[in-house]
Design a protein around this motif. Structure first.
Motif, PDB file in Angstrom:
ATOM      1  N   ALA A  98      31.522 -20.120  -4.965  1.00 33.26           N
ATOM      2  CA  ALA A  98      30.269 -20.796  -4.642  1.00 33.26           C
ATOM      3  C   ALA A  98      30.391 -21.569  -3.347  1.00 33.26           C
ATOM      4  N   SER A  99      29.244 -21.779  -2.715  1.00 33.80           N
ATOM      5  CA  SER A  99      29.182 -22.454  -1.421  1.00 33.80           C
ATOM      6  C   SER A  99      28.573 -23.844  -1.550  1.00 33.80           C
ATOM      7  N   LEU A 100      28.965 -24.698  -0.622  1.00 34.22           N
ATOM      8  CA  LEU A 100      28.368 -26.042  -0.538  1.00 34.22           C
ATOM      9  C   LEU A 100      27.459 -26.132   0.685  1.00 34.22           C
ATOM     10  N   ARG A 113      27.761 -25.738   6.489  1.00 36.99           N
ATOM     11  CA  ARG A 113      28.769 -26.493   7.242  1.00 36.99           C
ATOM     12  C   ARG A 113      30.144 -26.378   6.584  1.00 36.99           C
ATOM     13  N   ILE A 114      31.160 -26.370   7.412  1.00 34.31           N
ATOM     14  CA  ILE A 114      32.537 -26.367   6.893  1.00 34.31           C
ATOM     15  C   ILE A 114      32.920 -27.823   6.653  1.00 34.31           C
ATOM     16  N   LEU A 115      33.190 -28.146   5.425  1.00 35.78           N
ATOM     17  CA  LEU A 115      33.545 -29.525   5.076  1.00 35.78           C
ATOM     18  C   LEU A 115      35.059 -29.672   5.025  1.00 35.78           C
ATOM     19  N   ARG A 116      35.536 -30.870   5.258  1.00 32.47           N
ATOM     20  CA  ARG A 116      36.954 -31.123   5.023  1.00 32.47           C
ATOM     21  C   ARG A 116      37.173 -31.017   3.519  1.00 32.47           C
ATOM     22  N   ALA A 117      38.425 -30.708   3.136  1.00 32.27           N
ATOM     23  CA  ALA A 117      38.703 -30.479   1.718  1.00 32.27           C
ATOM     24  C   ALA A 117      38.282 -31.672   0.855  1.00 32.27           C
ATOM     25  N   GLU A 118      38.560 -32.891   1.332  1.00 33.69           N
ATOM     26  CA  GLU A 118      38.224 -34.045   0.485  1.00 33.69           C
ATOM     27  C   GLU A 118      36.711 -34.236   0.374  1.00 33.69           C
ATOM     28  N   THR A 119      35.984 -33.914   1.448  1.00 32.83           N
ATOM     29  CA  THR A 119      34.518 -34.012   1.381  1.00 32.83           C
ATOM     30  C   THR A 119      33.988 -32.972   0.385  1.00 32.83           C
ATOM     31  N   ALA A 120      34.537 -31.759   0.467  1.00 37.14           N
ATOM     32  CA  ALA A 120      34.095 -30.689  -0.433  1.00 37.14           C
ATOM     33  C   ALA A 120      34.346 -31.077  -1.888  1.00 37.14           C
ATOM     34  N   ALA A 121      35.528 -31.636  -2.151  1.00 37.70           N
ATOM     35  CA  ALA A 121      35.880 -31.992  -3.532  1.00 37.70           C
ATOM     36  C   ALA A 121      34.943 -33.071  -4.076  1.00 37.70           C
ATOM     37  N   VAL A 157      39.224 -26.422  -5.119  1.00 38.54           N
ATOM     38  CA  VAL A 157      38.987 -26.732  -3.699  1.00 38.54           C
ATOM     39  C   VAL A 157      40.257 -26.424  -2.908  1.00 38.54           C
ATOM     40  N   GLY A 158      40.099 -25.695  -1.821  1.00 41.48           N
ATOM     41  CA  GLY A 158      41.243 -25.240  -1.029  1.00 41.48           C
ATOM     42  C   GLY A 158      41.799 -26.316  -0.093  1.00 41.48           C
ATOM     43  N   PRO A 159      42.897 -25.992   0.587  1.00 41.19           N
ATOM     44  CA  PRO A 159      43.525 -26.939   1.528  1.00 41.19           C
ATOM     45  C   PRO A 159      42.809 -26.905   2.879  1.00 41.19           C
ATOM     46  N   GLU A 160      43.298 -27.689   3.825  1.00 38.26           N
ATOM     47  CA  GLU A 160      42.694 -27.737   5.175  1.00 38.26           C
ATOM     48  C   GLU A 160      42.471 -26.365   5.788  1.00 38.26           C
ATOM     49  N   GLY A 161      43.429 -25.473   5.580  1.00 37.59           N
ATOM     50  CA  GLY A 161      43.302 -24.135   6.148  1.00 37.59           C
ATOM     51  C   GLY A 161      42.442 -23.207   5.312  1.00 37.59           C
ATOM     52  N   GLY A 162      41.951 -23.682   4.194  1.00 40.15           N
ATOM     53  CA  GLY A 162      41.135 -22.867   3.281  1.00 40.15           C
ATOM     54  C   GLY A 162      41.995 -22.015   2.351  1.00 40.15           C
ATOM     55  N   VAL A 202      35.185 -21.483  -7.855  1.00 40.53           N
ATOM     56  CA  VAL A 202      36.060 -21.707  -6.705  1.00 40.53           C
ATOM     57  C   VAL A 202      35.170 -21.931  -5.490  1.00 40.53           C
ATOM     58  N   LEU A 203      35.364 -23.078  -4.831  1.00 41.15           N
ATOM     59  CA  LEU A 203      34.553 -23.390  -3.657  1.00 41.15           C
ATOM     60  C   LEU A 203      35.131 -22.667  -2.459  1.00 41.15           C
ATOM     61  N   ALA A 204      34.270 -21.894  -1.795  1.00 41.40           N
ATOM     62  CA  ALA A 204      34.727 -21.076  -0.682  1.00 41.40           C
ATOM     63  C   ALA A 204      33.672 -21.075   0.412  1.00 41.40           C
ATOM     64  N   GLU A 205      34.098 -21.461   1.628  1.00 41.03           N
ATOM     65  CA  GLU A 205      33.130 -21.520   2.734  1.00 41.03           C
ATOM     66  C   GLU A 205      32.701 -20.112   3.130  1.00 41.03           C
ATOM     67  N   SER A 206      33.452 -19.097   2.685  1.00 36.83           N
ATOM     68  CA  SER A 206      33.091 -17.711   3.012  1.00 36.83           C
ATOM     69  C   SER A 206      31.973 -17.178   2.101  1.00 36.83           C
TER      70      SER A 206
HETATM   71  N1  SAH Z   1      40.025 -23.585   7.186  1.00 36.45           N
HETATM   72  C1  SAH Z   1      38.678 -23.368   6.910  1.00 36.45           C
HETATM   73  C2  SAH Z   1      38.016 -24.533   6.160  1.00 36.45           C
HETATM   74  C3  SAH Z   1      38.689 -24.995   4.918  1.00 36.45           C
HETATM   75  S1  SAH Z   1      37.847 -26.313   4.241  1.00 36.45           S
HETATM   76  C4  SAH Z   1      38.001 -23.190   8.247  1.00 36.45           C
HETATM   77  O1  SAH Z   1      38.209 -24.022   9.106  1.00 36.45           O
HETATM   78  O2  SAH Z   1      37.265 -22.219   8.363  1.00 36.45           O
HETATM   79  C5  SAH Z   1      38.830 -26.711   2.842  1.00 36.45           C
HETATM   80  C6  SAH Z   1      38.238 -26.315   1.515  1.00 36.45           C
HETATM   81  O3  SAH Z   1      37.016 -27.026   1.310  1.00 36.45           O
HETATM   82  C7  SAH Z   1      37.883 -24.851   1.347  1.00 36.45           C
HETATM   83  O4  SAH Z   1      38.986 -24.094   0.904  1.00 36.45           O
HETATM   84  C8  SAH Z   1      36.778 -24.891   0.291  1.00 36.45           C
HETATM   85  O5  SAH Z   1      37.329 -24.952  -1.017  1.00 36.45           O
HETATM   86  C9  SAH Z   1      36.089 -26.226   0.601  1.00 36.45           C
HETATM   87  N2  SAH Z   1      34.896 -26.071   1.449  1.00 36.45           N
HETATM   88  C10 SAH Z   1      34.685 -26.594   2.683  1.00 36.45           C
HETATM   89  N3  SAH Z   1      33.467 -26.298   3.137  1.00 36.45           N
HETATM   90  C11 SAH Z   1      32.860 -25.581   2.155  1.00 36.45           C
HETATM   91  C12 SAH Z   1      31.559 -24.992   2.021  1.00 36.45           C
HETATM   92  N4  SAH Z   1      30.650 -25.066   2.973  1.00 36.45           N
HETATM   93  N5  SAH Z   1      31.294 -24.330   0.876  1.00 36.45           N
HETATM   94  C13 SAH Z   1      32.213 -24.231  -0.108  1.00 36.45           C
HETATM   95  N6  SAH Z   1      33.448 -24.765  -0.027  1.00 36.45           N
HETATM   96  C14 SAH Z   1      33.766 -25.438   1.086  1.00 36.45           C
END
Ligand code: SAH
Length: 237
Positions: A212-214, A217-225, A190-195, A163-167
């Motif tokens: 796991a992290s990418l 940087r916080i990526l948009r969902a489509e970029t992350a996918a 991959v989560g939605p815009e709000g994570g 599961v991709l998670a920016e946290s």
């Molecule tokens: N709402 C959040 C960002 C969500 S980004 C915020 O603004 O803090 C949408 C999805 O993209 C996330 O749920 C995650 O699955 C993926 N994603 C984006 N950036 C990521 C990163 N750096 N590492 C892992 N997953 C990421």
């Protein structure tokens, strides 16, 4: 010269056909003529196909020799539903990169009006995937499932589930993929815009998924996918 590749709508023995809009595109726009040869993906096999009839919204092929087609990575994507235009762009790119299966997820932070409209979009999503399949010369389109709730999808089977998670701070996607045996099944979420919501991440953890992290940087969902799929695909080929 690379021949254009078509996905057959109908297959029976050594005969295949394109029907409807698909046939119209080949006959009207591309002016297909009897005798022309194409590669035809028929029931999961790639074969040489010679046009034997073009008529009334139907193009028929006689199928010949079987052609070699590379194995595709067994990757399932759980894709949280969010803004349709961006999500559809992701579906196209994920298809080009070889995703085998896409599961649209009604997640906590999927907007209500999108959640309501999602079931009706599935046919359109499948069409987008079909076009991207032909464009990228894949053998078969990814399977696109009807939208489901996350709790009904965390049981998805795969040897490695991520599961991709920016946290996530310590584990990177590359770390997890490095120890995954190439060619084996893998699932990415991959989560939605709000994570993903906290309790959704807990649900994944309880079901045995690795977060796991990418990167920072916080990526948009489509970029992350797309980035995640590309990392996995480069490891599998
Ligand atoms: N709402 C959040 C960002 C969500 S980004 C915020 O603004 O803090 C949408 C999805 O993209 C996330 O749920 C995650 O699955 C993926 N994603 C984006 N950036 C990521 C990163 N750096 N590492 C892992 N997953 C990421």
């Amino acid at each position: 010269m690379t021949r254009r590749r078509w996905l057959a709508d109908e297959v029976r023995g050594d005969k295949a056909a394109l029907t409807g809009k698909h046939a119209e595109h080949l006959s009207r726009v591309l002016r297909a003529r009897v005798g022309q040869e194409f590669d035809v993906s028929a029931g999961g096999r790639l074969r040489r196909g010679r046009v034997v009839a073009v008529e009334g919204g139907r193009v028929e092929f006689a199928l010949g020799e079987e052609l070699n087609a590379p194995a595709e990575p067994q990757v399932t994507l759980l894709l949280a539903i969010y803004k349709f235009d961006r999500m559809e762009w992701a579906l196209e790119k994920l298809t080009e990169l070889g995703a085998a299966r896409i599961v649209p997820i009604l997640s906590k932070r999927t907007e209500t009006h999108l959640a309501k409209a999602a079931a009706k979009r599935v046919e359109r999503w499948r069409r987008i995937a079909q076009e991207a399949t032909e464009q990228s010369r894949r053998l078969e389109p990814p399977e696109i499932l009807a939208p489901v709730r996350l709790k009904d999808a965390v049981g998805t089977e795969a040897l490695t589930r991520i599961v991709l998670a920016e946290s996530e701070q310590s584990v990177s996607l590359a770390d997890v993929v490095r120890v995954h045996p190439a060619g084996e099944s893998l699932a990415l979420a991959v989560g939605p815009e709000g994570g993903w919501a906290e309790d959704e991440l807990r649900l994944f953890a309880e079901a045995g998924w690795t977060a796991a992290s990418l990167g920072e940087r916080i990526l948009r969902a489509e970029t992350a996918a797309i980035a995640a799929m590309a990392i996995v695909a480069s490891h599998s080929s």
